[in-house]
Design a protein around this motif. Structure first.
Motif, PDB file in Angstrom:
ATOM      1  N   GLY A   1      21.525  34.584  20.780  1.00  0.00           N
ATOM      2  CA  GLY A   1      21.970  33.801  21.759  1.00  0.00           C
ATOM      3  C   GLY A   1      20.777  32.768  22.059  1.00  0.00           C
ATOM      4  N   GLY A   2      19.604  33.331  22.034  1.00  0.00           N
ATOM      5  CA  GLY A   2      18.429  32.312  22.312  1.00  0.00           C
ATOM      6  C   GLY A   2      18.402  31.151  21.400  1.00  0.00           C
ATOM      7  N   ILE A   3      18.619  31.166  20.329  1.00  0.00           N
ATOM      8  CA  ILE A   3      18.894  30.322  19.300  1.00  0.00           C
ATOM      9  C   ILE A   3      19.705  29.423  19.729  1.00  0.00           C
ATOM     10  CG2 ILE A   3      18.986  29.739  16.807  1.00  0.00           C
ATOM     11  CD1 ILE A   3      17.821  32.240  15.961  1.00  0.00           C
TER      12      ILE A   3
ATOM     13  N   LEU B   1      25.026  30.730  27.434  1.00  0.00           N
ATOM     14  CA  LEU B   1      24.582  31.892  27.016  1.00  0.00           C
ATOM     15  C   LEU B   1      25.371  33.142  26.907  1.00  0.00           C
ATOM     16  CD1 LEU B   1      21.953  33.367  26.060  1.00  0.00           C
ATOM     17  CD2 LEU B   1      21.365  33.530  28.475  1.00  0.00           C
ATOM     18  N   GLY B   2      26.200  33.408  27.746  1.00  0.00           N
ATOM     19  CA  GLY B   2      27.206  34.313  28.187  1.00  0.00           C
ATOM     20  C   GLY B   2      28.233  34.250  26.887  1.00  0.00           C
ATOM     21  N   ARG B   3      28.549  33.340  26.620  1.00  0.00           N
ATOM     22  CA  ARG B   3      29.600  33.076  25.335  1.00  0.00           C
ATOM     23  C   ARG B   3      28.798  33.344  24.117  1.00  0.00           C
ATOM     24  NH1 ARG B   3      33.814  29.346  23.478  1.00  0.00           N
ATOM     25  NH2 ARG B   3      34.414  30.310  21.507  1.00  0.00           N
TER      26      ARG B   3
ATOM     27  N   GLY C   1      28.347  37.289  23.467  1.00  0.00           N
ATOM     28  CA  GLY C   1      29.588  37.884  22.892  1.00  0.00           C
ATOM     29  C   GLY C   1      30.309  37.418  21.800  1.00  0.00           C
ATOM     30  N   GLU C   2      29.715  36.400  21.142  1.00  0.00           N
ATOM     31  CA  GLU C   2      30.747  35.729  20.051  1.00  0.00           C
ATOM     32  C   GLU C   2      30.776  36.847  18.807  1.00  0.00           C
ATOM     33  OE1 GLU C   2      32.963  34.003  17.728  1.00  0.00           O
ATOM     34  OE2 GLU C   2      32.425  33.329  19.792  1.00  0.00           O
ATOM     35  N   THR C   3      31.820  37.022  18.434  1.00  0.00           N
ATOM     36  CA  THR C   3      31.924  38.089  17.440  1.00  0.00           C
ATOM     37  C   THR C   3      32.203  37.355  16.291  1.00  0.00           C
ATOM     38  OG1 THR C   3      33.013  39.445  19.094  1.00  0.00           O
ATOM     39  CG2 THR C   3      33.488  39.969  16.821  1.00  0.00           C
TER      40      THR C   3
END
Length: 335
Positions: A93-95, A253-255, A258-260
């Motif tokens: 998420g940070g990247i 960031l929230g997306r 939770g990306e799968t």
């Protein structure tokens, strides 16, 4: 007809104002309250369901659920935890956010401030269209094409910036020409890069909408004082849109957290804390659930629910933090 004068010595009483609320206002108020309550009920229901289903695994693992890196719920002795997968989730998420914010901000500024009127409508439609592309399309594109095209860039980073711990690759000599490009694929950097392309259109749309609402009077005032276009953007548009920038970033960031399916297709799952973003292997919560849910025992399902609960709470913390920051930097507060 005039109102009677107050009698001498009578106390001055404030006049009571009453608002006659019509039927339409009552319906709208009830609808708004019901919608807000429904959102809260759904959120609490999801959290409660995850907590109930995860209770068996959490009682077995105890506090070690937060510190153990391995994931083997059916192996006994509570040898499963989220230390590795939650670290990988935050890292990816940070990247993604680190790559997407400059791209989304630059695109939003160009569309709102520099693009000609005809081209602007086209760019807005393209950005909105990119936001509607399914994540599996991005995942297949990253798995089949992008990660192999970026392998040379990853090798260059490892060669010249490998002294930075995050960019070091264990057991690989970057100067050895015999090292295959596959050494630098299926890594956290590749997964984070593809996720960055996924969240950029959403962030760009939010930022652009906020930039368009910057007051025209303040724009013209900046020009009247001799400011350049960049000076006007720096002193008017960016301060006005600070809340939108933060809100769009946190939504992205929230997306990303939770990306799968995208991360599942690209990342090679490895249940150890993997801080080297160029190295093959990594882990994340959402791909773990997608990978293990189909063939899991009832206890393993409970453990997966516990991992999902951790991701749910992490997302809530991020959103609440973003709301607090946005509340302190409302759009226009600094202009």
């Amino acid at each position: 007809m005039t109102a009677p004068a107050p009698s001498a010595g009578a106390p001055d009483t404030p006049r009571v104002l009453r608002t006659d609320v019509g039927l339409a206002d009552r319906i709208f108020l009830a609808w708004a309250r019901g919608s807000g309550a429904l959102v809260l009920v759904v959120m609490l229901s999801v959290g409660g369901y995850l907590a109930v289903r995860a209770s068996t695994a959490l009682r077995t693992a105890g506090l070690s659920f937060l510190t153990v890196q391995d994931w083997n719920p059916d192996g006994g002795h509570g040898q499963f935890g989220i230390a590795a997968v939650i670290t990988g989730t935050v890292l990816i998420g940070g990247i993604a956010v680190g790559l997407a914010v400059p791209l989304a901000l630059g695109c939003a500024l160009y569309i709102s401030e520099y693009a000609p009127r005809g081209l602007r409508r086209t760019l807005v439609g393209l950005v909105d269209l990119m936001a509607a592309v399914p994540s599996v399309v991005y995942g297949v594109w990253g798995f089949v094409l992008l990660q192999y095209e970026l392998a040379g860039t990853a090798r260059w980073l490892s060669t010249y910036l490998g002294w930075i711990p995050l960019l070091h690759v264990d057991g690989v000599d970057p100067d050895d020409p015999l090292n295959p490009p596959l050494v630098y694929t299926a890594s956290s950097l590749m997964a984070g890069t593809v996720v960055a392309f996924m969240i950029t259109p959403i962030m760009c749309s939010i930022m652009r909408e906020v930039f368009d609402q910057a007051p025209a009077a303040e724009r013209e005032g900046a020009y009247a004082l001799g400011s350049t276009r960049w000076g006007m953007i720096r002193t008017v548009v960016l301060p006005f849109g600070r809340g939108g920038i933060i809100g769009g970033t946190m939504l992205g960031l929230g997306r990303a957290l939770g990306e799968t399916i995208t991360v599942y297709l690209i990342l090679s799952m490895h249940f150890e804390i993997q801080p080297h973003v160029l190295q093959t292997g990594g882990s994340a919560v959402a791909p773990l659930i997608a990978l293990r849910y189909g063939d899991s025992s009832p206890f393993s399902v409970s453990a997966l629910m516990a991992a999902g609960l951790a991701l749910f709470l992490l997302t809530l913390v991020v959103n609440f933090a973003a709301a607090a920051v946005v509340a302190r930097s409302r759009s226009g507060a600094g202009s």
